[in-house]
Design a protein around this motif. Structure first.
Motif, PDB file in Angstrom:
ATOM      1  N   THR A 136      97.876  51.182  -3.719  1.00  0.00           N
ATOM      2  CA  THR A 136      99.023  50.930  -3.913  1.00  0.00           C
ATOM      3  C   THR A 136     100.196  51.572  -4.082  1.00  0.00           C
ATOM      4  N   GLY A 137     100.339  52.554  -4.593  1.00  0.00           N
ATOM      5  CA  GLY A 137     101.146  53.654  -4.609  1.00  0.00           C
ATOM      6  C   GLY A 137     102.051  54.281  -3.408  1.00  0.00           C
ATOM      7  N   PHE A 138     100.861  54.307  -2.972  1.00  0.00           N
ATOM      8  CA  PHE A 138     101.645  54.241  -1.082  1.00  0.00           C
ATOM      9  C   PHE A 138     101.766  53.364  -0.089  1.00  0.00           C
ATOM     10  N   GLY A 139     101.866  52.370  -0.999  1.00  0.00           N
ATOM     11  CA  GLY A 139     102.579  50.619  -0.578  1.00  0.00           C
ATOM     12  C   GLY A 139     101.225  50.001   0.419  1.00  0.00           C
ATOM     13  N   ALA A 140     100.461  50.646   0.266  1.00  0.00           N
ATOM     14  CA  ALA A 140      99.197  49.252   0.641  1.00  0.00           C
ATOM     15  C   ALA A 140      99.373  47.599  -0.301  1.00  0.00           C
ATOM     16  N   LYS A 141      99.422  46.948   0.379  1.00  0.00           N
ATOM     17  CA  LYS A 141      99.212  45.952   0.014  1.00  0.00           C
ATOM     18  C   LYS A 141      97.642  45.287  -0.480  1.00  0.00           C
ATOM     19  N   ARG A 142      96.722  45.591  -0.747  1.00  0.00           N
ATOM     20  CA  ARG A 142      95.383  46.004  -1.350  1.00  0.00           C
ATOM     21  C   ARG A 142      94.652  46.290  -1.016  1.00  0.00           C
ATOM     22  N   CYS A 143      93.918  47.833  -1.737  1.00  0.00           N
ATOM     23  CA  CYS A 143      92.811  48.466  -2.048  1.00  0.00           C
ATOM     24  C   CYS A 143      91.622  48.100  -2.929  1.00  0.00           C
ATOM     25  N   ILE A 144      90.436  47.890  -2.184  1.00  0.00           N
ATOM     26  CA  ILE A 144      89.553  47.322  -3.047  1.00  0.00           C
ATOM     27  C   ILE A 144      88.260  48.302  -2.440  1.00  0.00           C
ATOM     28  N   PRO A 145      87.497  48.693  -3.264  1.00  0.00           N
ATOM     29  CA  PRO A 145      86.598  49.482  -2.723  1.00  0.00           C
ATOM     30  C   PRO A 145      85.141  48.234  -2.352  1.00  0.00           C
ATOM     31  N   VAL A 146      85.024  49.064  -2.006  1.00  0.00           N
ATOM     32  CA  VAL A 146      82.916  48.278  -1.598  1.00  0.00           C
ATOM     33  C   VAL A 146      82.542  49.761  -1.445  1.00  0.00           C
ATOM     34  N   TYR A 147      81.277  49.707  -2.092  1.00  0.00           N
ATOM     35  CA  TYR A 147      80.726  50.669  -2.388  1.00  0.00           C
ATOM     36  C   TYR A 147      79.329  50.941  -1.665  1.00  0.00           C
TER      37      TYR A 147
END
Length: 362
Positions: free
Chosen positions: A156-167
């Motif tokens: 998100t710091g790099f600009g991703a709108k959303r980042c979600i882990p799917v383990y």
């Protein structure tokens, strides 16, 4: 509801550690009603070392690793509701990422699915022209198979709108207890390809204990180790096909997980091997990394080692009875909390929520 998924390989695990993850997630998503096509290039001899036939849960498209074939398969993205580019395809990675953005329909969900997020983020920090960095403004979300809060914050710091882990998780139909196989008989087994950011940790957590416990038997599986100098009590098995993984996990007294440097540093990144071993009720020894408790409880469901001496100490003290108890406890935990069906519920909800919002007029 259609998914176009551009990845390394669905049918082969040869130099392709993400195969188990793809199979688990996509087979479970298919049970939720998704129509999936998986596009993979004919590269790196993966097609010569197939583990499975094309599966029933996805249409498998193997395309020649040529620019012409790449254009053809990218054109098919126009008909999909969800368009995914996974990292680590190995050929045309930049072109595939740019291509899904250019070819996806106006209402399609565009995803970068990062199965090596810690390494990708390190690359992005050192390269302002990195293709993922350039693509983030045009992507709807980034999914990762690990990394936890540090990876989410970085993306998100790099600009991703959303980042979600799917383990990573377990497919109990694929990985489960089987009868022991004498080919894999040993006191400690490790399975993983020889990679530059893993080798030093394998030396510390596997080869050093082997040298210290000369009366114990050790087994290493995976590609690239045939030229590695090892103690005399270590056997190298070479590539271990997916169909052999259960026996590889069930037969030894214990199996070892060794994270790659970047994944160990960032934490919250259990490898597929962790869940494969637990599903087979193996006694797992893992190198230490932050977040292990989220997946398995140390000392009762997994043994955690800070260094090679800890591995040697665990192995020296491990009785057959305790190994079996740890393995059974791990199996119960992952079946309750960490199956691909549970991961698919998470992903299905993400996808359906996006499609529902896209259907609402502005």
């Amino acid at each position: 509801m259609k998914i176009a998924f551009y990845g390394s390989s669905l049918v082969s695990s040869y130099w392709n550690g993400a195969a188990t993850y793809y199979r688990g997630i996509l087979s479970a998503l298919a049970r939720h009603g998704w129509d999936i096509t998986f596009y993979e290039p004919d590269a790196f001899d993966r097609q010569k070392h197939r583990d499975i036939d094309p599966p029933s849960y996805a249409r498998s498209v193997v395309y020649p690793a040529t620019p012409e074939a790449l254009r053809d398969v990218l054109a098919e993205a126009r008909g999909a509701d969800i368009v995914v580019k996974a990292n680590g395809v190995g050929v045309f990675d930049r072109e595939l990422l740019e291509g899904i953005i250019a070819n996806a329909g106006p209402h399609a969900l565009k995803i970068f699915w990062d199965v090596d997020a810690a390494a990708t983020l390190d690359e992005m920090r050192g390269d302002a022209s990195h293709p993922v960095l350039a693509a983030l403004p045009d992507l709807d979300m980034v999914l990762t198979y690990g990394g936890g809060p540090p990876v989410v914050d970085a993306y998100t710091g790099f600009g991703a709108k959303r980042c979600i882990p799917v383990y990573n998780a377990l497919d109990p139909e694929t990985h489960h207890p089987v009868a022991p196989d004498p080919r894999f008989a040993c006191d400690l087994a490790f399975l993983g390809n020889r990679l530059p950011d893993r080798e030093a940790r394998v030396e510390e957590f596997f080869l050093k204990p082997a040298a210290r416990l000369a009366d114990r038997r050790f087994l290493i599986g995976g590609n690239g180790w045939e030229t590695k100098q090892m103690p005399g009590n270590v056997r190298h098995r070479g590539h271990v096909y997916t169909a052999e993984h259960n026996a590889f996990n069930c037969t030894p007294r214990a199996v070892l997980n060794v994270a790659r440097d970047s994944m160990a540093h960032i934490g919250f990144s259990p490898a597929t091997r962790v869940f494969e071993a637990a599903g087979a009720a193996a006694c797992l020894i893992t190198d230490a990394w932050e977040g292990i408790e989220q997946f398995l409880t140390p000392d009762s469901e997994v043994l955690v080692a800070r260094d090679g001496q800890d591995v040697a100490d665990h192995l020296a003290a491990l009785t057959t009875e305790r190994a079996q108890a740890i393995g059974q406890a791990a199996k119960a935990r992952v079946l309750a909390e960490h199956t691909y069906e549970l991961r698919a519920v998470q992903v299905d909800a993400l996808f359906r929520d996006h499609l529902a919002r896209q259907a609402v007029p502005a």
